[in-house]
Design a protein around this motif. Structure first.
Motif, mmCIF file in Angstrom:
data_model
loop_
_atom_site.group_PDB
_atom_site.id
_atom_site.type_symbol
_atom_site.label_atom_id
_atom_site.label_comp_id
_atom_site.label_asym_id
_atom_site.label_seq_id
_atom_site.Cartn_x
_atom_site.Cartn_y
_atom_site.Cartn_z
ATOM 1 N N ALA A 49 30.709 -5.016 72.159
ATOM 2 C CA ALA A 49 31.611 -4.411 73.141
ATOM 3 C C ALA A 49 31.288 -4.965 74.520
ATOM 4 N N LYS A 50 32.340 -5.159 75.315
ATOM 5 C CA LYS A 50 32.196 -5.588 76.705
ATOM 6 C C LYS A 50 33.109 -4.723 77.564
ATOM 7 N N VAL A 51 32.578 -4.265 78.683
ATOM 8 C CA VAL A 51 33.362 -3.491 79.647
ATOM 9 C C VAL A 51 33.435 -4.314 80.925
ATOM 10 N N ARG A 54 31.137 6.603 73.445
ATOM 11 C CA ARG A 54 30.437 6.069 74.611
ATOM 12 C C ARG A 54 31.388 5.288 75.522
ATOM 13 N N LEU A 55 32.399 4.636 74.933
ATOM 14 C CA LEU A 55 33.341 3.819 75.701
ATOM 15 C C LEU A 55 34.563 4.594 76.177
ATOM 16 N N GLU A 56 34.705 5.833 75.747
ATOM 17 C CA GLU A 56 35.893 6.634 76.054
ATOM 18 C C GLU A 56 36.139 6.755 77.561
ATOM 19 N N ALA A 57 35.106 6.994 78.347
ATOM 20 C CA ALA A 57 35.269 7.139 79.800
ATOM 21 C C ALA A 57 35.739 5.828 80.434
ATOM 22 N N ARG A 99 43.609 4.090 74.225
ATOM 23 C CA ARG A 99 44.057 5.404 73.740
ATOM 24 C C ARG A 99 43.026 6.124 72.875
ATOM 25 N N VAL A 100 41.814 6.282 73.353
ATOM 26 C CA VAL A 100 40.803 7.055 72.626
ATOM 27 C C VAL A 100 41.189 8.522 72.744
ATOM 28 N N LYS A 127 39.407 0.470 82.481
ATOM 29 C CA LYS A 127 38.611 -0.750 82.538
ATOM 30 C C LYS A 127 38.963 -1.598 81.322
ATOM 31 N N ALA A 128 38.711 -2.896 81.397
ATOM 32 C CA ALA A 128 38.970 -3.797 80.274
ATOM 33 C C ALA A 128 37.834 -3.647 79.265
#
Length: 145
Positions: free
Chosen positions: A122-124, A72-75, A25-26, A81-82
């Motif tokens: 962080a990991k995607v 940067r992780l919002e998308a 929920r960004v 994605k996890a």
């Protein structure tokens, strides 16, 4: 210590929560009064890895480094994605609310609020992402008591 020095020096009690969790929920919050701010939810993992439980923290993202990483992780979060992060959250407090829709409509609930200060890693989808590390040493870990 003189009285003027005592009056000018402020003391704080810091409450920090550190852990690993999923970033969710960004969003940008635009309050009626005050400046807009970046917010997110962190679903922190706790318990045995064989039977994981979650604690949700609704956070205001504080600090330039944390804001940069979350943006940067919002998308990736929007693409479902996890996204797993190592985090530090400060100043947690409970906030009561009433569910407005769904099965629990009209029932009371509680949200744990806080400030997301730092993202340590962080990991995607299992792939590590580079995150900035603080240039200065971390805050003192010792307690003056």
């Amino acid at each position: 210590m003189s009285e003027s020095t005592q009056a000018n020096s402020a003391s704080f009690f810091n409450l920090h929560v550190e852990g690993v969790g999923y970033l969710n929920r960004v969003r940008v919050i635009k309050p009626k009064k005050g400046q807009e701010f970046l917010a997110c939810t962190v679903s922190a993992l706790r318990g045995s890895d064989a039977d994981v439980s979650y604690t949700k923290f609704d956070c205001r993202v504080s600090g330039a480094d944390a804001q940069s990483v979350v943006q940067r992780l919002e998308a990736d979060v929007a693409a479902e994605k996890a996204v797993i992060i190592g985090f530090r959250i400060a100043d947690i407090y409970p906030e009561l609310f009433t569910f407005e829709k769904g099965e629990r409509k009209g029932q009371p609930g509680v949200a744990i609020k806080g400030r997301l200060l730092r993202i340590k890693f962080a990991k995607v989808n299992g792939v590590a992402i580079d995150v900035p590390q603080p240039a200065r040493p971390m805050e003192r870990e010792d307690v003056p008591f």
